[in-house]
Every structure is written in structure tokens, then in C-alpha cells.
Design an enzyme around this catalytic site. Structure first.
Site, PDB file in Angstrom:
ATOM      1  N   CYS A 161       0.759  -1.634  -0.105  1.00  0.00           N
ATOM      2  CA  CYS A 161      -0.427  -0.149   0.023  1.00  0.00           C
ATOM      3  C   CYS A 161       1.069   1.108  -0.002  1.00  0.00           C
ATOM      4  CB  CYS A 161      -1.041  -0.259   1.342  1.00  0.00           C
ATOM      5  SG  CYS A 161      -2.249   0.995   1.283  1.00  0.00           S
ATOM      6  N   HIS A 212      -1.563  -5.211  -9.905  1.00  0.00           N
ATOM      7  CA  HIS A 212      -2.896  -4.289 -10.974  1.00  0.00           C
ATOM      8  C   HIS A 212      -2.965  -3.890 -12.604  1.00  0.00           C
ATOM      9  CE1 HIS A 212      -2.553  -0.885  -7.543  1.00  0.00           C
ATOM     10  NE2 HIS A 212      -1.696  -1.893  -7.372  1.00  0.00           N
ATOM     11  N   GLU A 246      -9.890  -0.251  -5.946  1.00  0.00           N
ATOM     12  CA  GLU A 246      -9.008  -1.344  -4.915  1.00  0.00           C
ATOM     13  C   GLU A 246      -9.053  -2.054  -4.657  1.00  0.00           C
ATOM     14  OE1 GLU A 246      -6.181   0.467  -2.463  1.00  0.00           O
ATOM     15  OE2 GLU A 246      -6.859   2.342  -2.831  1.00  0.00           O
ATOM     16  N   CYS A 267      -4.654   6.062  -4.432  1.00  0.00           N
ATOM     17  CA  CYS A 267      -3.506   4.853  -4.330  1.00  0.00           C
ATOM     18  C   CYS A 267      -2.803   4.937  -4.686  1.00  0.00           C
ATOM     19  CB  CYS A 267      -5.173   3.342  -5.754  1.00  0.00           C
ATOM     20  SG  CYS A 267      -3.906   2.086  -5.216  1.00  0.00           S
ATOM     21  N   GLY A 306      -1.663   2.185  -7.109  1.00  0.00           N
ATOM     22  CA  GLY A 306      -3.032   2.528  -8.669  1.00  0.00           C
ATOM     23  C   GLY A 306      -1.645   3.431  -9.579  1.00  0.00           C
TER      24      GLY A 306
END
Length: 267
Positions: free
Chosen positions: A73, A149, A198, A207, A210
Site C-alpha cells: 500500500c 494491478h 482497490e 491509491c 495504483g
């Protein structure tokens, strides 16, 4: 047992951070889900548990709002670095380095991975432009930046019903560990606008991983040059990457408040 926590956020992507380095705090999936509940718990997108580790300043474990433990994260890494002063952190997605900069906190996420089995996908496909689609979202780029992703570039970001289609893509059998879904619009030679569904948390205001995955995909496909400014609903992140190098993400981290709670209240 009572535990101390910090409420923090990175561009509106919010966390409950529990520092369990001095005294262990037992977190299960059900307990993480209860703490993350915005009506009956403390409320957050992710619960972050800090633990001691020998070869780094700390180990960071990440639980999504649905209780599932995940690998990485980016926004939480910046928050933890600011809160603790940690410069090297271990995560399930690999080691991460952090440093304070003029733009907030810079995180080095290491090198992106592009192999189909590194994402992972269920079977071999070209990860630069997947030959599959979901209701108009086509030719996505699959990247692992510590977590999986898929990035779709679209002409009009607001035309995509991400809240509806995001969970469809996330849970597609093509992604055996599910996937974070990024929909991006290139807005300049070094700028993209991004929204993210997410995995395990749903739509969030920002994010970090991301943003990194999207910037790397844009550079790799010749759509943008580094460093890329990634604009999310919660604000902007700067992502710097060159092929063969590591990803460096810079952005703010905000401490909201500190508190205590009874662990047994959450199951």
C-alpha cells in the site's frame, strides 16, 4: 486489552495504524473488518499493523477493509514513514525504502514486474496489452508493483462506471489473487488523471500503488514521460520511473488523530 492507534491518510486514502512493535496486537480478518467498519468501528480503507523485524526498521502488514491481508500500500507506506521515521520497511510485497523530501515522503517501491506469472494471471498472456476486455475496457496493461494491478487508458475517465465494473474485473478468474483496477486518462505529456477500484476496499480517493502502476504503464506504452503527475480524486502524486529502474513515488502524508480502543470490542 486496550491498544493505541493513529488515524492517518494519504490524499484521502485513510488508515488505522497500530504500532505493535513493543507489544503484540492480535489481528484476524474478522477483527480487521470490524475495526475498518465506518459505522460501528474506527473506520478506514486499510488497517496497518506495525511489527518488529530484524533486517529493517519495521514490518508493515496491510489488511483491507474486507479483512483480507494484502502485499502493499503506497499511501500507507508514506504515512508510516512519517509517523515512525522508518527508512526501510518490510512488506509482503518486498522491501521498501523511504525518505522525506520537499514534496512530502518519497517511497522507492523497487522494480515493477511484468511477467504473466508475476502479476499473477491464470495463464500466459501479453501483459503489455491484454487481449481481453470487459464492457469496453480493453487492452489493459497488467503490472505488479508489490501488488497486482491492471491499467486501462480511456478517452474520457468520467464515462466509465468504475463502481459497477471495478468488482467485475477485480474478481475475474483471469486474476487468481484478484486485481486492483485502474482507469486512466492521459491529460498531458507527463500527466494522467486516475480513478482506482482497490481490491478488497472498493473506490478510494487515492491509491499509491495504483498511481505507480499507471505511471509505469503510461511510460512503457509511450503515452507519457517521467516524472508523471498522477491526479486522483484526493490530490496529486509524482511518480518517477525509467525502464530497468525502480519506481519512486512522492506525495503527502497526514496525521489526523491518535486514540485508544478495546481490542475485545472488535471480536
Amino acid at each position: 486489552m486496550r491498544f493505541a492507534f493513529h488515524k492517518m491518510h494519504g490524499l484521502g486514502n485513510d488508515f488505522v495504524v497500530i504500532d505493535a512493535r513493543a507489544r503484540g496486537v492480535a489481528i484476524t480478518a474478522a477483527r480487521a473488518r470490524a475495526i475498518a467498519d465506518r459505522r460501528t468501528g474506527i473506520g478506514c480503507d486499510q488497517l496497518i499493523l506495525l511489527e518488529p523485524v530484524e533486517d529493517a526498521d519495521l514490518r508493515m502488514r496491510i489488511f483491507n477493509a474486507d479483512g483480507g491481508e494484502v502485499e502493499q500500500c503506497g499511501n500507507a507506506l508514506r504515512c508510516v514513514a512519517q509517523l515512525t521515521g522508518a527508512r526501510r520497511m518490510e512488506t509482503a510485497g518486498g522491501p521498501v525504502e523511504a525518505e522525506p523530501t520537499g514534496g512530502g515522503i518519497t517511497i522507492d517501491l523497487g522494480t515493477p514486474r511484468f511477467g504473466w506469472d508475476e502479476i499473477p494471471l491464470a495463464y500466459p498472456l501479453d501483459t503489455a496489452a491484454l487481449p481481453v476486455g470487459w464492457e469496453g475496457l480493453e487492452h489493459g496493461t497488467a503490472i505488479n508493483v508489490g501488488n497486482p494491478h491492471i491499467v486501462f487508458f480511456v478517452p474520457a475517465l468520467d464515462a466509465v462506471e468504475l463502481e459497477r465494473i471495478g468488482p467485475i474485473v477485480e474478481q475475474d478468474p483471469l486474476f487468481p489473487e484478484r486485481v486492483n483496477v485502474n482507469v486512466a486518462q492521459v491529460t498531458g505529456p507527463a500527466a494522467v488523471k486516475l480513478r482506482v477500484w482497490e481490491r478488497g476496499a472498493g473506490l478510494t480517493r487515492a491509491c499509491g500503488t495504483g498511481a505507480c502502476a499507471t505511471a509505469v504503464a503510461a511510460i512503457r506504452r509511450g503515452l507519457a514521460r517521467s516524472p508523471v503527475t498522477v491526479s486522483l480524486p484526493g490530490g496529486e502524486l509524482q511518480v518517477d520511473w525509467a525502464p530497468g529502474g525502480t519506481i519512486r513515488m512522492t506525495g503527502p502524508a497526514t496525521h489526523v488523530f491518535a486514540g485508544e480502543a478495546d481490542l475485545e470490542a472488535f471480536g
